[in-house]
Design a protein around this motif. Sequence first.
Motif, PDB file in Angstrom:
ATOM      1  N   ILE A 141       9.312  23.604 -49.214  1.00  0.00           N
ATOM      2  CA  ILE A 141       9.090  24.580 -50.715  1.00  0.00           C
ATOM      3  C   ILE A 141       8.758  23.721 -51.820  1.00  0.00           C
ATOM      4  CG2 ILE A 141      11.492  25.534 -51.563  1.00  0.00           C
ATOM      5  CD1 ILE A 141       8.311  27.457 -51.130  1.00  0.00           C
ATOM      6  N   LEU A 142       9.794  22.702 -51.921  1.00  0.00           N
ATOM      7  CA  LEU A 142       9.405  21.748 -52.999  1.00  0.00           C
ATOM      8  C   LEU A 142       8.534  20.664 -52.463  1.00  0.00           C
ATOM      9  CD1 LEU A 142      13.815  21.685 -54.406  1.00  0.00           C
ATOM     10  CD2 LEU A 142      10.866  22.744 -55.044  1.00  0.00           C
ATOM     11  N   TYR A 143       8.150  20.435 -51.342  1.00  0.00           N
ATOM     12  CA  TYR A 143       7.314  19.648 -51.299  1.00  0.00           C
ATOM     13  C   TYR A 143       7.482  17.807 -51.417  1.00  0.00           C
ATOM     14  CZ  TYR A 143       2.693  18.329 -48.377  1.00  0.00           C
ATOM     15  OH  TYR A 143       2.130  17.737 -48.081  1.00  0.00           O
ATOM     16  N   LYS A 144       8.203  17.882 -50.726  1.00  0.00           N
ATOM     17  CA  LYS A 144       8.796  15.583 -51.283  1.00  0.00           C
ATOM     18  C   LYS A 144       8.690  15.525 -52.729  1.00  0.00           C
ATOM     19  CE  LYS A 144       5.736  14.776 -47.439  1.00  0.00           C
ATOM     20  NZ  LYS A 144       4.314  14.070 -46.621  1.00  0.00           N
ATOM     21  N   GLY A 145       9.345  16.783 -53.886  1.00  0.00           N
ATOM     22  CA  GLY A 145       9.713  16.817 -55.385  1.00  0.00           C
ATOM     23  C   GLY A 145       8.191  16.643 -55.882  1.00  0.00           C
ATOM     24  N   TYR A 146       6.782  17.050 -55.407  1.00  0.00           N
ATOM     25  CA  TYR A 146       5.930  17.076 -55.614  1.00  0.00           C
ATOM     26  C   TYR A 146       5.411  18.752 -56.474  1.00  0.00           C
ATOM     27  CZ  TYR A 146       4.027  13.574 -52.344  1.00  0.00           C
ATOM     28  OH  TYR A 146       4.023  12.124 -51.922  1.00  0.00           O
ATOM     29  N   VAL A 147       6.353  19.881 -56.183  1.00  0.00           N
ATOM     30  CA  VAL A 147       5.958  20.452 -56.758  1.00  0.00           C
ATOM     31  C   VAL A 147       6.464  21.197 -58.028  1.00  0.00           C
ATOM     32  CG1 VAL A 147       6.488  23.144 -56.504  1.00  0.00           C
ATOM     33  CG2 VAL A 147       5.569  22.093 -54.256  1.00  0.00           C
ATOM     34  N   MET A 148       7.499  20.542 -58.251  1.00  0.00           N
ATOM     35  CA  MET A 148       8.526  20.559 -59.889  1.00  0.00           C
ATOM     36  C   MET A 148       8.072  18.630 -60.367  1.00  0.00           C
ATOM     37  SD  MET A 148      10.195  23.320 -59.554  1.00  0.00           S
ATOM     38  CE  MET A 148      10.871  24.803 -58.113  1.00  0.00           C
ATOM     39  N   SER A 149       7.286  18.265 -60.016  1.00  0.00           N
ATOM     40  CA  SER A 149       6.660  17.706 -60.298  1.00  0.00           C
ATOM     41  C   SER A 149       5.430  17.875 -61.353  1.00  0.00           C
ATOM     42  CB  SER A 149       7.237  16.315 -59.865  1.00  0.00           C
ATOM     43  OG  SER A 149       5.813  16.260 -59.052  1.00  0.00           O
ATOM     44  N   ASP A 150       4.969  16.492 -62.251  1.00  0.00           N
ATOM     45  CA  ASP A 150       3.476  16.743 -62.946  1.00  0.00           C
ATOM     46  C   ASP A 150       2.348  16.303 -61.734  1.00  0.00           C
ATOM     47  OD1 ASP A 150       4.080  14.152 -62.887  1.00  0.00           O
ATOM     48  OD2 ASP A 150       3.394  14.485 -65.344  1.00  0.00           O
ATOM     49  N   THR A 161      -0.234  23.579 -55.248  1.00  0.00           N
ATOM     50  CA  THR A 161      -0.638  24.928 -56.310  1.00  0.00           C
ATOM     51  C   THR A 161      -0.315  26.081 -55.094  1.00  0.00           C
ATOM     52  OG1 THR A 161      -2.537  23.750 -56.893  1.00  0.00           O
ATOM     53  CG2 THR A 161      -3.048  25.583 -56.648  1.00  0.00           C
ATOM     54  N   HIS A 162      -0.759  25.771 -53.846  1.00  0.00           N
ATOM     55  CA  HIS A 162      -0.211  26.936 -53.255  1.00  0.00           C
ATOM     56  C   HIS A 162       1.426  27.051 -53.276  1.00  0.00           C
ATOM     57  CE1 HIS A 162      -4.234  27.306 -52.218  1.00  0.00           C
ATOM     58  NE2 HIS A 162      -4.204  28.380 -52.287  1.00  0.00           N
ATOM     59  N   LEU A 163       2.308  25.707 -53.017  1.00  0.00           N
ATOM     60  CA  LEU A 163       3.956  26.074 -53.114  1.00  0.00           C
ATOM     61  C   LEU A 163       3.639  27.380 -54.451  1.00  0.00           C
ATOM     62  CD1 LEU A 163       4.303  23.204 -51.063  1.00  0.00           C
ATOM     63  CD2 LEU A 163       4.512  26.046 -50.465  1.00  0.00           C
ATOM     64  N   ARG A 164       3.483  26.127 -55.354  1.00  0.00           N
ATOM     65  CA  ARG A 164       4.259  26.722 -57.015  1.00  0.00           C
ATOM     66  C   ARG A 164       3.581  28.611 -56.982  1.00  0.00           C
ATOM     67  NH1 ARG A 164       1.197  21.333 -60.225  1.00  0.00           N
ATOM     68  NH2 ARG A 164       3.507  20.013 -59.957  1.00  0.00           N
ATOM     69  N   LEU A 181      16.589  25.866 -52.845  1.00  0.00           N
ATOM     70  CA  LEU A 181      17.572  24.815 -53.248  1.00  0.00           C
ATOM     71  C   LEU A 181      16.928  23.787 -52.856  1.00  0.00           C
ATOM     72  CD1 LEU A 181      20.132  27.153 -51.134  1.00  0.00           C
ATOM     73  CD2 LEU A 181      20.213  26.995 -52.867  1.00  0.00           C
ATOM     74  N   GLU A 182      17.981  22.780 -53.129  1.00  0.00           N
ATOM     75  CA  GLU A 182      17.130  21.618 -53.127  1.00  0.00           C
ATOM     76  C   GLU A 182      17.776  20.960 -52.094  1.00  0.00           C
ATOM     77  OE1 GLU A 182      17.358  18.954 -56.198  1.00  0.00           O
ATOM     78  OE2 GLU A 182      16.351  19.928 -57.730  1.00  0.00           O
ATOM     79  N   VAL A 183      17.448  21.610 -50.813  1.00  0.00           N
ATOM     80  CA  VAL A 183      18.135  20.930 -49.384  1.00  0.00           C
ATOM     81  C   VAL A 183      17.183  20.597 -48.546  1.00  0.00           C
ATOM     82  CG1 VAL A 183      20.647  22.237 -49.729  1.00  0.00           C
ATOM     83  CG2 VAL A 183      18.083  23.289 -48.211  1.00  0.00           C
ATOM     84  N   GLY A 184      17.196  19.656 -47.998  1.00  0.00           N
ATOM     85  CA  GLY A 184      16.286  19.369 -46.683  1.00  0.00           C
ATOM     86  C   GLY A 184      14.801  18.894 -47.450  1.00  0.00           C
ATOM     87  N   ASP A 185      13.996  19.363 -47.639  1.00  0.00           N
ATOM     88  CA  ASP A 185      12.665  19.282 -48.408  1.00  0.00           C
ATOM     89  C   ASP A 185      12.269  20.390 -49.863  1.00  0.00           C
ATOM     90  OD1 ASP A 185      10.348  17.975 -49.562  1.00  0.00           O
ATOM     91  OD2 ASP A 185       8.805  18.584 -47.866  1.00  0.00           O
TER      92      ASP A 185
END
Length: 193
Positions: A141-150, A161-164, A181-185
Amino acid sequence: MNSLEEIKISALARHIPIIMDDTLTKIIETIGDKKIDSILEIGTAVGYSALQFSKFLQENGKIDTIERDENMIVEAKENIKLVEKNRTINIFEGDAVEILPTFNDKYDMIFIDAAKGKYPFFLEQALRLLQKDGIIFADNILYKGYVMSDYNKHKQRTAVTHLREYIKLVTEDPKLETEILEVGDGLAITKLK
Protein backbone atom coordinates in the motif's frame (compact mmCIF):
# COMPACT_ATOMS: atom_id res chain seq x y z
CA MET A 1 9.97 -28.27 -5.63
CA ASN A 2 8.09 -29.47 -2.62
CA SER A 3 8.26 -26.99 0.22
CA LEU A 4 7.12 -23.46 0.90
CA GLU A 5 10.72 -22.45 1.53
CA GLU A 6 11.77 -23.72 -1.91
CA ILE A 7 8.84 -21.93 -3.58
CA LYS A 8 9.87 -18.71 -1.80
CA ILE A 9 13.57 -19.02 -2.74
CA SER A 10 12.72 -19.74 -6.38
CA ALA A 11 10.27 -16.81 -6.62
CA LEU A 12 12.70 -14.35 -5.02
CA ALA A 13 15.54 -15.51 -7.28
CA ARG A 14 13.36 -14.71 -10.31
CA HIS A 15 12.12 -11.38 -8.87
CA ILE A 16 8.53 -12.62 -8.69
CA PRO A 17 6.82 -10.49 -6.05
CA ILE A 18 5.60 -12.63 -3.15
CA ILE A 19 4.42 -11.69 0.32
CA MET A 20 7.29 -10.50 2.53
CA ASP A 21 8.04 -12.34 5.76
CA ASP A 22 7.27 -9.40 8.05
CA THR A 23 3.96 -8.76 6.22
CA LEU A 24 2.99 -12.41 6.63
CA THR A 25 3.94 -12.31 10.32
CA LYS A 26 1.76 -9.21 10.83
CA ILE A 27 -1.20 -10.85 9.10
CA ILE A 28 -0.85 -13.97 11.26
CA GLU A 29 -0.62 -11.80 14.41
CA THR A 30 -3.69 -9.79 13.36
CA ILE A 31 -5.74 -12.90 12.75
CA GLY A 32 -4.68 -14.35 16.10
CA ASP A 33 -7.24 -16.88 17.30
CA LYS A 34 -9.92 -15.80 14.84
CA LYS A 35 -11.53 -18.76 13.10
CA ILE A 36 -10.95 -18.39 9.37
CA ASP A 37 -13.17 -20.51 7.14
CA SER A 38 -12.84 -18.59 3.90
CA ILE A 39 -10.19 -16.41 2.30
CA LEU A 40 -10.33 -14.43 -0.93
CA GLU A 41 -6.99 -13.53 -2.47
CA ILE A 42 -6.76 -11.09 -5.35
CA GLY A 43 -3.45 -11.89 -7.07
CA THR A 44 -2.14 -15.46 -6.81
CA ALA A 45 1.32 -15.17 -8.42
CA VAL A 46 3.04 -18.54 -7.75
CA GLY A 47 0.62 -19.49 -4.97
CA TYR A 48 3.04 -18.81 -2.12
CA SER A 49 0.79 -16.55 -0.01
CA ALA A 50 -2.28 -18.77 -0.57
CA LEU A 51 -0.26 -21.76 0.65
CA GLN A 52 0.90 -19.79 3.70
CA PHE A 53 -2.69 -18.71 4.43
CA SER A 54 -3.96 -22.29 4.07
CA LYS A 55 -2.07 -23.12 7.28
CA PHE A 56 -4.48 -21.12 9.40
CA LEU A 57 -7.71 -22.12 7.69
CA GLN A 58 -10.24 -24.11 9.69
CA GLU A 59 -10.78 -27.69 8.62
CA ASN A 60 -12.93 -27.72 5.45
CA GLY A 61 -12.07 -24.05 4.90
CA LYS A 62 -11.32 -22.69 1.43
CA ILE A 63 -9.25 -20.11 -0.36
CA ASP A 64 -10.45 -18.57 -3.62
CA THR A 65 -7.60 -16.85 -5.43
CA ILE A 66 -7.64 -14.93 -8.72
CA GLU A 67 -4.77 -14.67 -11.21
CA ARG A 68 -4.65 -13.49 -14.83
CA ASP A 69 -1.02 -14.28 -15.79
CA GLU A 70 -1.07 -17.66 -17.54
CA ASN A 71 2.52 -18.55 -16.62
CA MET A 72 1.85 -17.76 -12.96
CA ILE A 73 -1.33 -19.87 -13.04
CA VAL A 74 0.59 -22.91 -14.34
CA GLU A 75 3.27 -22.53 -11.67
CA ALA A 76 0.76 -21.84 -8.88
CA LYS A 77 -1.23 -24.97 -9.76
CA GLU A 78 1.95 -27.03 -9.67
CA ASN A 79 3.04 -25.56 -6.31
CA ILE A 80 -0.40 -26.01 -4.77
CA LYS A 81 -0.59 -29.61 -5.95
CA LEU A 82 2.77 -30.40 -4.35
CA VAL A 83 2.22 -28.65 -1.02
CA GLU A 84 -1.50 -28.44 -0.28
CA LYS A 85 -2.80 -31.97 0.15
CA ASN A 86 -6.39 -31.04 0.99
CA ARG A 87 -6.98 -29.02 -2.18
CA THR A 88 -8.55 -26.12 -0.30
CA ILE A 89 -7.18 -23.56 -2.80
CA ASN A 90 -9.26 -22.74 -5.88
CA ILE A 91 -7.61 -20.67 -8.61
CA PHE A 92 -9.93 -18.53 -10.72
CA GLU A 93 -8.21 -17.75 -14.01
CA GLY A 94 -8.66 -14.31 -15.55
CA ASP A 95 -8.91 -10.62 -14.73
CA ALA A 96 -10.10 -9.90 -11.18
CA VAL A 97 -11.98 -6.84 -12.49
CA GLU A 98 -14.23 -9.19 -14.47
CA ILE A 99 -14.30 -12.11 -12.01
CA LEU A 100 -14.97 -10.34 -8.70
CA PRO A 101 -18.42 -8.99 -9.63
CA THR A 102 -19.53 -12.61 -10.28
CA PHE A 103 -18.67 -13.67 -6.69
CA ASN A 104 -21.31 -13.68 -3.97
CA ASP A 105 -19.75 -15.75 -1.17
CA LYS A 106 -18.74 -13.95 2.01
CA TYR A 107 -15.14 -14.19 3.21
CA ASP A 108 -13.52 -13.98 6.66
CA MET A 109 -10.33 -12.57 5.19
CA ILE A 110 -9.55 -10.80 1.92
CA PHE A 111 -5.98 -10.25 0.73
CA ILE A 112 -5.43 -7.68 -2.02
CA ASP A 113 -2.14 -7.97 -3.88
CA ALA A 114 -2.70 -7.37 -7.58
CA ALA A 115 -2.71 -4.44 -10.03
CA LYS A 116 -2.07 -1.33 -7.91
CA GLY A 117 -4.11 0.85 -10.27
CA LYS A 118 -7.19 -1.26 -9.49
CA TYR A 119 -7.02 -1.11 -5.66
CA PRO A 120 -10.07 1.21 -5.26
CA PHE A 121 -12.16 -1.20 -7.36
CA PHE A 122 -10.82 -4.20 -5.43
CA LEU A 123 -11.77 -2.42 -2.19
CA GLU A 124 -15.33 -1.83 -3.38
CA GLN A 125 -15.68 -5.53 -4.20
CA ALA A 126 -13.92 -6.64 -1.00
CA LEU A 127 -16.34 -4.62 1.15
CA ARG A 128 -19.25 -6.26 -0.67
CA LEU A 129 -17.82 -9.75 -0.07
CA LEU A 130 -16.53 -9.32 3.50
CA GLN A 131 -18.14 -11.08 6.48
CA LYS A 132 -19.27 -8.60 9.16
CA ASP A 133 -16.30 -9.43 11.39
CA GLY A 134 -13.89 -10.03 8.49
CA ILE A 135 -10.57 -8.36 7.74
CA ILE A 136 -9.20 -6.87 4.51
CA PHE A 137 -5.43 -6.77 4.06
CA ALA A 138 -4.02 -4.65 1.20
CA ASP A 139 -0.36 -5.34 0.50
CA ASN A 140 2.20 -2.92 -1.00
CA ILE A 141 0.00 0.00 0.00
CA LEU A 142 2.98 2.36 0.46
CA TYR A 143 4.56 1.20 -2.81
CA LYS A 144 8.30 1.69 -2.25
CA GLY A 145 7.58 4.83 -0.21
CA TYR A 146 6.18 6.65 -3.25
CA VAL A 147 2.64 6.90 -1.88
CA MET A 148 3.59 9.07 1.10
CA SER A 149 6.15 11.18 -0.76
CA ASP A 150 5.69 13.80 -3.46
CA TYR A 151 6.77 11.22 -6.05
CA ASN A 152 5.32 12.00 -9.44
CA LYS A 153 7.23 10.11 -12.13
CA HIS A 154 5.00 9.24 -15.05
CA LYS A 155 5.76 5.50 -15.04
CA GLN A 156 4.29 4.89 -11.58
CA ARG A 157 1.87 7.82 -11.38
CA THR A 158 -1.33 5.80 -11.96
CA ALA A 159 -0.42 3.20 -9.32
CA VAL A 160 0.55 5.86 -6.78
CA THR A 161 -2.63 7.89 -7.44
CA HIS A 162 -4.87 4.84 -7.00
CA LEU A 163 -3.07 3.66 -3.87
CA ARG A 164 -3.48 7.13 -2.37
CA GLU A 165 -7.18 6.96 -3.27
CA TYR A 166 -7.45 3.54 -1.57
CA ILE A 167 -5.87 4.92 1.62
CA LYS A 168 -8.24 7.90 1.56
CA LEU A 169 -11.26 5.60 1.11
CA VAL A 170 -10.35 3.27 3.99
CA THR A 171 -9.26 5.98 6.42
CA GLU A 172 -12.06 8.49 5.82
CA ASP A 173 -15.04 6.11 5.71
CA PRO A 174 -16.74 6.29 9.14
CA LYS A 175 -17.89 2.66 8.77
CA LEU A 176 -14.32 1.39 8.54
CA GLU A 177 -11.44 1.08 10.97
CA THR A 178 -8.06 1.02 9.23
CA GLU A 179 -4.42 0.77 10.24
CA ILE A 180 -1.65 1.57 7.74
CA LEU A 181 1.56 -0.17 8.74
CA GLU A 182 5.10 0.21 7.47
CA VAL A 183 5.79 -3.52 7.27
CA GLY A 184 7.07 -4.96 4.02
CA ASP A 185 6.05 -2.51 1.33
CA GLY A 186 3.18 -1.19 3.43
CA LEU A 187 0.12 -3.04 4.70
CA ALA A 188 -3.40 -1.66 5.18
CA ILE A 189 -5.58 -3.59 7.61
CA THR A 190 -9.27 -2.73 7.39
CA LYS A 191 -12.23 -3.94 9.45
CA LEU A 192 -15.87 -2.92 9.54
CA LYS A 193 -16.76 -0.96 12.69
